[in-house]
Design an enzyme around this catalytic site. Sequence first.
Site, PDB file in Angstrom:
ATOM      1  N   HIS A  16     -27.387  18.588 -17.027  1.00 36.79           N
ATOM      2  CA  HIS A  16     -26.210  18.872 -17.845  1.00 36.79           C
ATOM      3  C   HIS A  16     -25.008  18.153 -17.226  1.00 36.79           C
ATOM      4  O   HIS A  16     -24.870  18.110 -16.004  1.00 36.79           O
ATOM      5  CB  HIS A  16     -25.970  20.385 -17.892  1.00 36.79           C
ATOM      6  CG  HIS A  16     -24.862  20.791 -18.808  1.00 36.79           C
ATOM      7  ND1 HIS A  16     -23.536  20.698 -18.435  1.00 36.79           N
ATOM      8  CD2 HIS A  16     -24.862  21.288 -20.066  1.00 36.79           C
ATOM      9  CE1 HIS A  16     -22.776  21.121 -19.429  1.00 36.79           C
ATOM     10  NE2 HIS A  16     -23.554  21.476 -20.430  1.00 36.79           N
ATOM     11  N   ASP A  18     -21.876  18.798 -16.704  1.00 33.74           N
ATOM     12  CA  ASP A  18     -21.089  19.556 -15.728  1.00 33.74           C
ATOM     13  C   ASP A  18     -21.860  19.763 -14.436  1.00 33.74           C
ATOM     14  O   ASP A  18     -21.284  19.767 -13.342  1.00 33.74           O
ATOM     15  CB  ASP A  18     -20.684  20.920 -16.303  1.00 33.74           C
ATOM     16  CG  ASP A  18     -19.710  20.800 -17.463  1.00 33.74           C
ATOM     17  OD1 ASP A  18     -18.932  19.822 -17.493  1.00 33.74           O
ATOM     18  OD2 ASP A  18     -19.734  21.675 -18.354  1.00 33.74           O
ATOM     19  N   LYS A  19     -23.172  19.946 -14.544  1.00 32.84           N
ATOM     20  CA  LYS A  19     -23.982  20.137 -13.347  1.00 32.84           C
ATOM     21  C   LYS A  19     -24.190  18.827 -12.585  1.00 32.84           C
ATOM     22  O   LYS A  19     -24.341  18.830 -11.360  1.00 32.84           O
ATOM     23  CB  LYS A  19     -25.334  20.754 -13.729  1.00 32.84           C
ATOM     24  CG  LYS A  19     -25.265  22.256 -13.885  1.00 32.84           C
ATOM     25  CD  LYS A  19     -25.069  22.914 -12.548  1.00 32.84           C
ATOM     26  CE  LYS A  19     -24.122  24.069 -12.662  1.00 32.84           C
ATOM     27  NZ  LYS A  19     -23.510  24.442 -11.389  1.00 32.84           N
ATOM     28  N   GLU A  44     -13.466  16.873  -6.551  1.00 36.99           N
ATOM     29  CA  GLU A  44     -13.720  17.068  -7.982  1.00 36.99           C
ATOM     30  C   GLU A  44     -14.368  15.807  -8.550  1.00 36.99           C
ATOM     31  O   GLU A  44     -14.019  14.686  -8.155  1.00 36.99           O
ATOM     32  CB  GLU A  44     -12.416  17.351  -8.729  1.00 36.99           C
ATOM     33  CG  GLU A  44     -11.553  18.437  -8.112  1.00 36.99           C
ATOM     34  CD  GLU A  44     -12.151  19.823  -8.241  1.00 36.99           C
ATOM     35  OE1 GLU A  44     -13.094  20.002  -9.032  1.00 36.99           O
ATOM     36  OE2 GLU A  44     -11.662  20.728  -7.547  1.00 36.99           O
ATOM     37  N   LYS A 176     -30.289  23.161 -21.883  1.00 34.66           N
ATOM     38  CA  LYS A 176     -29.630  24.465 -21.782  1.00 34.66           C
ATOM     39  C   LYS A 176     -30.623  25.532 -22.213  1.00 34.66           C
ATOM     40  O   LYS A 176     -31.519  25.278 -23.020  1.00 34.66           O
ATOM     41  CB  LYS A 176     -28.388  24.535 -22.672  1.00 34.66           C
ATOM     42  CG  LYS A 176     -27.326  23.514 -22.344  1.00 34.66           C
ATOM     43  CD  LYS A 176     -26.116  23.637 -23.251  1.00 34.66           C
ATOM     44  CE  LYS A 176     -25.244  24.809 -22.884  1.00 34.66           C
ATOM     45  NZ  LYS A 176     -23.962  24.797 -23.646  1.00 34.66           N
ATOM     46  N   PHE A 243     -31.983  15.669 -30.133  1.00 36.26           N
ATOM     47  CA  PHE A 243     -31.210  15.757 -28.900  1.00 36.26           C
ATOM     48  C   PHE A 243     -31.650  14.609 -27.989  1.00 36.26           C
ATOM     49  O   PHE A 243     -32.240  14.814 -26.944  1.00 36.26           O
ATOM     50  CB  PHE A 243     -31.423  17.118 -28.238  1.00 36.26           C
ATOM     51  CG  PHE A 243     -30.530  17.403 -27.053  1.00 36.26           C
ATOM     52  CD1 PHE A 243     -29.572  16.490 -26.615  1.00 36.26           C
ATOM     53  CD2 PHE A 243     -30.652  18.602 -26.362  1.00 36.26           C
ATOM     54  CE1 PHE A 243     -28.755  16.763 -25.528  1.00 36.26           C
ATOM     55  CE2 PHE A 243     -29.839  18.890 -25.268  1.00 36.26           C
ATOM     56  CZ  PHE A 243     -28.892  17.973 -24.852  1.00 36.26           C
ATOM     57  N   ASP A 251     -21.600  14.059 -23.448  1.00 30.46           N
ATOM     58  CA  ASP A 251     -20.464  14.966 -23.264  1.00 30.46           C
ATOM     59  C   ASP A 251     -19.954  14.777 -21.842  1.00 30.46           C
ATOM     60  O   ASP A 251     -20.749  14.741 -20.901  1.00 30.46           O
ATOM     61  CB  ASP A 251     -20.906  16.413 -23.493  1.00 30.46           C
ATOM     62  CG  ASP A 251     -19.744  17.375 -23.617  1.00 30.46           C
ATOM     63  OD1 ASP A 251     -18.591  16.909 -23.667  1.00 30.46           O
ATOM     64  OD2 ASP A 251     -19.990  18.588 -23.675  1.00 30.46           O
ATOM     65  N   ALA A 252     -18.653  14.681 -21.673  1.00 24.89           N
ATOM     66  CA  ALA A 252     -18.093  14.514 -20.335  1.00 24.89           C
ATOM     67  C   ALA A 252     -18.399  15.735 -19.474  1.00 24.89           C
ATOM     68  O   ALA A 252     -18.488  16.861 -19.966  1.00 24.89           O
ATOM     69  CB  ALA A 252     -16.584  14.296 -20.416  1.00 24.89           C
ATOM     70  N   ARG A 257     -17.078  23.772 -14.035  1.00 27.66           N
ATOM     71  CA  ARG A 257     -16.925  24.258 -15.410  1.00 27.66           C
ATOM     72  C   ARG A 257     -18.073  25.181 -15.837  1.00 27.66           C
ATOM     73  O   ARG A 257     -18.144  25.583 -16.995  1.00 27.66           O
ATOM     74  CB  ARG A 257     -16.798  23.076 -16.375  1.00 27.66           C
ATOM     75  CG  ARG A 257     -16.063  23.424 -17.643  1.00 27.66           C
ATOM     76  CD  ARG A 257     -15.479  22.226 -18.345  1.00 27.66           C
ATOM     77  NE  ARG A 257     -16.453  21.194 -18.654  1.00 27.66           N
ATOM     78  CZ  ARG A 257     -16.170  20.103 -19.369  1.00 27.66           C
ATOM     79  NH1 ARG A 257     -14.952  19.933 -19.836  1.00 27.66           N
ATOM     80  NH2 ARG A 257     -17.082  19.185 -19.587  1.00 27.66           N
ATOM     81  N   LYS A 258     -18.960  25.518 -14.909  1.00 28.56           N
ATOM     82  CA  LYS A 258     -20.069  26.417 -15.233  1.00 28.56           C
ATOM     83  C   LYS A 258     -20.110  27.582 -14.233  1.00 28.56           C
ATOM     84  O   LYS A 258     -21.159  27.895 -13.664  1.00 28.56           O
ATOM     85  CB  LYS A 258     -21.393  25.638 -15.232  1.00 28.56           C
ATOM     86  CG  LYS A 258     -21.537  24.705 -16.426  1.00 28.56           C
ATOM     87  CD  LYS A 258     -21.676  25.481 -17.715  1.00 28.56           C
ATOM     88  CE  LYS A 258     -21.735  24.581 -18.947  1.00 28.56           C
ATOM     89  NZ  LYS A 258     -20.403  24.037 -19.309  1.00 28.56           N
ATOM     90  N   ASP A 284     -12.762  30.739  -2.168  1.00 29.05           N
ATOM     91  CA  ASP A 284     -13.428  30.719  -3.472  1.00 29.05           C
ATOM     92  C   ASP A 284     -14.933  30.648  -3.285  1.00 29.05           C
ATOM     93  O   ASP A 284     -15.696  31.261  -4.035  1.00 29.05           O
ATOM     94  CB  ASP A 284     -12.987  29.494  -4.286  1.00 29.05           C
ATOM     95  CG  ASP A 284     -11.657  29.687  -4.974  1.00 29.05           C
ATOM     96  OD1 ASP A 284     -11.241  30.848  -5.133  1.00 29.05           O
ATOM     97  OD2 ASP A 284     -11.040  28.681  -5.352  1.00 29.05           O
TER      98      ASP A 284
END
Length: 401
Positions: A16, A18-19, A44, A176, A243, A251-252, A257-258, A284
């Site tokens: 994914h 984000d991952k 980041e 997902k 898909f 997708d960026a 974000r997860k 954190d």
Amino acid sequence: MRSEYLFTSESVSEGHPDKVADQISDAIVDLFLSKDPEARIACETLTTTQLVVLAGEIRCKGVYENGEWAPGAQDEIEATVRRTVKEIGYEQDGFHWEKFEFINRLHGQSAHIAQGVDAADNKDEGAGDQGIMFGYATDETPDLMPATLYYSHKILEKMAADRHSGAAPFLEPDAKSQVTLRYEGSLPVAATAVVVSTQHAPGYDQGEKEAELHAYVKGVVASVIPPVLLRETEYFINPTGSFEIGGPDGDAGLTGRKIIVDTYGGAAPHGGGAFSGKDPTKVDRSAAYISRYLAKNVVAAGLATRCTIQLAYAIGVSKPLSLYVDTHETGTVGDDQIEAAILSLPELGGLTPRAIRTRLGLNKPIYRPSAAYGHFGRKPEGDFFPWERTDLTDALKAALG
């Protein structure tokens, strides 16, 4: 508690977008900690079509000191990023480990942040930021994790293993999952819905190939979720149809974000801070890990069947501002007694950032494996996932008399 209800959690695969970003950020954390256990990292990552960008603040002996890069350091960073993407499996036209443009915008840590975090004279090392962190454990699964998230992770872990081994060559990296369970009391009794969307090779969206893909996914689900829970399950497999375009090309992706996938799937509160890309002076990360460690040990010790723990910190201050325990009316002793017992344990050192890192051994290059399929509910092996150990149970019980 309600006598009957539905609850849902989701997971995302290592591919994914984000991952991908999370894993790159944590690969950089590992690289720097392997060279300097006291390195400071806030990395980041942005991923999109044929592009990876790093940004953030760092300090690391032998890599970046006094505003200067060491010879070859930037090349090693780029090689680490490309190797991470290659290991995930991206060799596509829109995102290829060898061909994407790489931009490194990491720079030195702010001196004003450093002065609050670093130990000096009689001042202990302070927290790397303010914030609230939560830990959670429940006896729903052997790993003391919410069952909805546990099964969502396991489905995608199995699919990724089959993709890497060649057992499912039609799978591509992005995927997902989502699992809905019906609970009666505190126990799951049925999986009412399972959603799996997976990137696939051309042609696996129609006819016999689509049927093969659907049958494969249902077989994976059946290998993960106990059959007794699958008697009334509705399946949604690639519900949008095709898909083929996935990952950062579809997708960026951004680091952090997860955070619900990373933690408890929505079954527990979240303080809002992400983990990946941060060295363990950032509470954190480290305080979320010790909160999980404490909650898991409370449940493993038989002191409760569910436990939520909150810690709070101020930047530059070593002592936590608060500790809160909630056993959701499942405790065998009072929540206030558990709080007092935790604070009394000398092995926890007052839960200062340095004491947390010492107890869990966090100043090591152990983080990239945590960046996919959840930071919690994993098997502690060697130096990895030390916050999943249950080696505090005897001390907790002894402190409670």
